[in-house]
Design a protein around this motif. Structure first.
Motif, PDB file in Angstrom:
ATOM      1  N   TYR A  68      -5.788   2.779 -13.621  1.00 24.28           N
ATOM      2  CA  TYR A  68      -5.764   2.627 -12.072  1.00 24.28           C
ATOM      3  C   TYR A  68      -6.319   1.117 -11.983  1.00 24.28           C
ATOM      4  CZ  TYR A  68      -4.161   7.415 -12.017  1.00 24.28           C
ATOM      5  OH  TYR A  68      -3.324   8.437 -12.132  1.00 24.28           O
ATOM      6  N   ASP A 105       0.808  -1.239  -0.066  1.00 21.68           N
ATOM      7  CA  ASP A 105       0.165  -0.179   0.219  1.00 21.68           C
ATOM      8  C   ASP A 105       0.781   1.290  -0.008  1.00 21.68           C
ATOM      9  OD1 ASP A 105       0.759  -0.613   2.660  1.00 21.68           O
ATOM     10  OD2 ASP A 105      -0.993   0.347   3.560  1.00 21.68           O
ATOM     11  N   ARG A 106       2.142   1.294   0.755  1.00 21.10           N
ATOM     12  CA  ARG A 106       2.802   2.435   0.603  1.00 21.10           C
ATOM     13  C   ARG A 106       3.757   2.590  -0.872  1.00 21.10           C
ATOM     14  NH1 ARG A 106       8.321   2.788   4.031  1.00 21.10           N
ATOM     15  NH2 ARG A 106       9.066   4.497   3.253  1.00 21.10           N
ATOM     16  N   GLU A 118       0.677   5.306  -7.885  1.00 21.49           N
ATOM     17  CA  GLU A 118      -0.362   6.011  -8.247  1.00 21.49           C
ATOM     18  C   GLU A 118      -0.455   7.812  -8.141  1.00 21.49           C
ATOM     19  OE1 GLU A 118      -4.196   5.640  -6.041  1.00 21.49           O
ATOM     20  OE2 GLU A 118      -3.031   5.886  -4.203  1.00 21.49           O
ATOM     21  N   ASP A 119       0.498   8.338  -7.755  1.00 14.92           N
ATOM     22  CA  ASP A 119       0.419   9.764  -7.616  1.00 14.92           C
ATOM     23  C   ASP A 119       1.179  10.151  -8.995  1.00 14.92           C
ATOM     24  OD1 ASP A 119       0.673  12.403  -7.352  1.00 14.92           O
ATOM     25  OD2 ASP A 119       1.701  12.236  -5.284  1.00 14.92           O
ATOM     26  N   GLY A 147      -5.368  -0.574  -8.623  1.00 17.14           N
ATOM     27  CA  GLY A 147      -4.391  -0.690  -7.576  1.00 17.14           C
ATOM     28  C   GLY A 147      -5.096  -1.804  -6.579  1.00 17.14           C
ATOM     29  N   PRO A 148      -4.242  -2.185  -5.846  1.00 19.95           N
ATOM     30  CA  PRO A 148      -2.941  -1.616  -5.637  1.00 19.95           C
ATOM     31  C   PRO A 148      -1.787  -2.512  -6.232  1.00 19.95           C
ATOM     32  CG  PRO A 148      -3.280  -3.071  -3.687  1.00 19.95           C
ATOM     33  CD  PRO A 148      -4.697  -3.112  -4.341  1.00 19.95           C
ATOM     34  N   HIS A 158      -8.090  10.693  -9.333  1.00 19.80           N
ATOM     35  CA  HIS A 158      -6.765  10.439 -10.063  1.00 19.80           C
ATOM     36  C   HIS A 158      -6.907  11.018 -11.508  1.00 19.80           C
ATOM     37  CE1 HIS A 158      -7.447   6.217  -7.989  1.00 19.80           C
ATOM     38  NE2 HIS A 158      -6.535   6.603  -7.376  1.00 19.80           N
ATOM     39  N   TRP A 202       2.205   1.659  -3.712  1.00 20.51           N
ATOM     40  CA  TRP A 202       1.122   2.174  -4.564  1.00 20.51           C
ATOM     41  C   TRP A 202       0.658   3.348  -4.304  1.00 20.51           C
ATOM     42  CZ3 TRP A 202      -1.142   1.105  -8.549  1.00 20.51           C
ATOM     43  CH2 TRP A 202      -2.511   1.513  -8.954  1.00 20.51           C
ATOM     44  N   ALA A 203       1.036   3.913  -3.125  1.00 17.29           N
ATOM     45  CA  ALA A 203       0.538   5.383  -2.848  1.00 17.29           C
ATOM     46  C   ALA A 203       1.352   6.299  -3.421  1.00 17.29           C
ATOM     47  CB  ALA A 203       0.739   5.783  -1.415  1.00 17.29           C
ATOM     48  N   LEU A 204       2.720   5.914  -3.921  1.00 18.57           N
ATOM     49  CA  LEU A 204       3.634   6.719  -4.668  1.00 18.57           C
ATOM     50  C   LEU A 204       3.336   6.292  -5.959  1.00 18.57           C
ATOM     51  CD1 LEU A 204       5.975   8.503  -4.762  1.00 18.57           C
ATOM     52  CD2 LEU A 204       7.593   6.768  -4.737  1.00 18.57           C
TER      53      LEU A 204
END
Length: 149
Positions: free
Chosen positions: A72, A17-18, A24-25, A74-75, A49, A20-22
């Protein structure tokens, strides 16, 4: 005609999840991806998004501009396709896999057809240099960005 294809993989000391957070940004990507000069959202989905962006990439001899559409899933997956731009075609993706122990395997893949015009300018050793900058180093850049935070 010169094509630029390849992939790179890294195991990252961080949970999925950490990572993925980067990934997806996408608008923050120029801050940590070498050669990517700018990424500006043109269109967003209902979740906020950026799904259509204008990207500027340093192709060593010139700046390449593209309008890129993101998908997207995700994740585990982020993919993109060029809709319009200086290149004939672009397709890419991030694949993320939880490998246990708060570790994530990230694989970056890119397929670029530079088209006739750009192939006349970008060839030989320059193609290899671009492949290294735009493909081979990507997963390592993600690993470095995540693990140094």
């Amino acid at each position: 005609m010169a094509n630029l294809t390849g992939s790179s993989t890294a195991e990252i000391d961080a949970p999925l999840d950490r990572v993925w957070a980067l990934v997806e940004d996408v608008e923050s990507a120029p801050q940590w991806q070498g050669g990517l000069k700018a990424m500006h959202a043109i269109e967003r989905d209902g979740n906020g998004h950026a799904i259509l962006c204008e990207a500027e990439t340093d192709a060593k001899v010139l700046t390449v501009k593209s309008k890129v559409r993101f998908a997207y899933d995700g994740p585990g997956r982020l993919s993109w396709t060029q809709e319009q731009g200086d290149l004939k075609s672009v397709q890419g993706s991030w694949e993320l896999e939880d490998v246990g122990g708060d570790r994530t395997r990230a694989t970056y893949s890119l397929e670029v057809d530079m088209g006739r015009k750009l192939s006349l300018i970008v060839r030989g050793p320059l193609v290899d240099a671009l492949r290294h900058m735009l493909v081979a180093s990507r997963a390592g850049e993600l690993k470095k960005q995540i693990e140094s935070a």
